[in-house]
Write an enzyme that holds these catalytic residues in place. Structure first.
Site, PDB file in Angstrom:
ATOM      1  N   CYS A  34       0.833  -1.214   0.000  1.00  0.00           N
ATOM      2  CA  CYS A  34       0.000   0.000   0.000  1.00  0.00           C
ATOM      3  C   CYS A  34       0.869   1.266   0.000  1.00  0.00           C
ATOM      4  O   CYS A  34       1.540   1.574   0.991  1.00  0.00           O
ATOM      5  CB  CYS A  34      -0.918  -0.024   1.223  1.00  0.00           C
ATOM      6  SG  CYS A  34      -1.745   1.529   1.574  1.00  0.00           S
ATOM      7  N   CYS A  37       0.011   3.930   2.634  1.00  0.00           N
ATOM      8  CA  CYS A  37       0.430   3.456   3.964  1.00  0.00           C
ATOM      9  C   CYS A  37       1.879   3.829   4.236  1.00  0.00           C
ATOM     10  O   CYS A  37       2.238   4.208   5.357  1.00  0.00           O
ATOM     11  CB  CYS A  37       0.270   1.942   4.067  1.00  0.00           C
ATOM     12  SG  CYS A  37      -1.431   1.346   3.887  1.00  0.00           S
TER      13      CYS A  37
END
Length: 272
Positions: A34, A37
């Site tokens: 991600c 993230c």
């Protein structure tokens, strides 16, 4: 200092639930693939140390059961736990100022605590102590533009205009969340000069001086009334000083402030 843990099914109760009765716990649902993230990770870790909360990192690939239980559908997904209960959440990589805004509703950082202390010292007339605190904060958190803004306001109020300008000049256009307010505070430097140095020769000068002094006292409603009256009497007075002063106050208060909304409408009525 904050504590950072990798949380799994096995230690979730101990790290998240039990520790949330001692201090706030921020859960970060993330995954290695991600991109957002990875953007959020260093910001959360930095703020965990600054605010002193527990950061519980949950890899959703390795702990799908917890993610499913919390209804996680997109990551990063961040939850705030206090006293065993979720009190707030957001999805996505918020910019640092917005993240601070969310956290400050529940947690005071050491920097925020010292800012409050500096304001109290200033209100009590302890100018030297307030300045000492602001300078300590500026040294310890040189990248924190909120501190630069608040310190600049202090230096404007105490007449240290060059120091205030130096701090405001450090806030660049790419500091999007702070730039407009920094520009507005530069106008406060002009207000300070008008309030203390302007010798009124007519009604417009008097309104400008009074409005500037009221703005410095943070009596923004009455200041806006004075500046609006200038617009009503002479839009072009001193290179549109009335309009520009109102816009400076709008930028200080923010677009969501009721005064900004009210007086933007009043200003528009007289301009168009």
């Amino acid at each position: 200092m904050g504590l950072i843990y990798d949380v799994t099914d096995e230690n979730f109760e101990e790290i998240v639930v039990e520790k949330s009765y001692e201090k706030p716990v921020v859960i970060d649902f993330w995954a290695p693939w991600c991109g957002p993230c990875r953007v959020l990770k260093p910001i959360l870790e930095k703020l965990a140390n600054e605010y002193g909360f527990v950061l519980a990192k949950i890899n959703t690939d390795e702990n799908p059961h917890i993610a499913q239980e919390f209804g996680v559908s997109g990551i990063p997904d961040v939850r705030i736990f206090i006293n065993g209960k979720e009190v707030d959440r957001f999805v996505g990589a918020l910019p640092e100022p917005k993240l601070r805004e969310v956290l400050s509703k529940y947690i005071k950082s050491e920097a925020d605590r010292l800012l409050d202390e500096a304001k109290m010292e200033f209100m009590a007339g302890n100018i030297a102590r307030a300045e000492e605190i602001y300078e300590k904060l500026l040294q310890e958190y040189p990248e924190n533009k909120k501190i630069a803004l608040e310190a600049a306001q202090f230096y404007i109020k105490t007449g240290q205009l060059e120091r205030a300008k130096q701090l405001l000049d450090s806030i660049k256009e790419y500091h999007k969340e702070y730039f407009s307010k920094a520009q507005a505070l530069k106008e406060l430097i002009t207000f300070k000069q008008w309030c203390e140095e302007l010798q009124p020769e007519n009604e417009l000068d008097r309104l400008l001086k009074e409005g500037a002094c009221l703005a410095l006292q943070e009596n923004y409603r009455d200041a806006l009334e004075k500046f609006l009256k200038i617009v009503q009497l002479d839009k072009k007075y001193r290179d549109e000083a009335g309009r520009k002063s109102m816009v400076a106050i709008f930028n200080l208060l923010g677009e969501g402030n009721p005064l900004t909304k009210e007086y933007r409408k009043k200003l528009a009525m007289w301009l168009y």
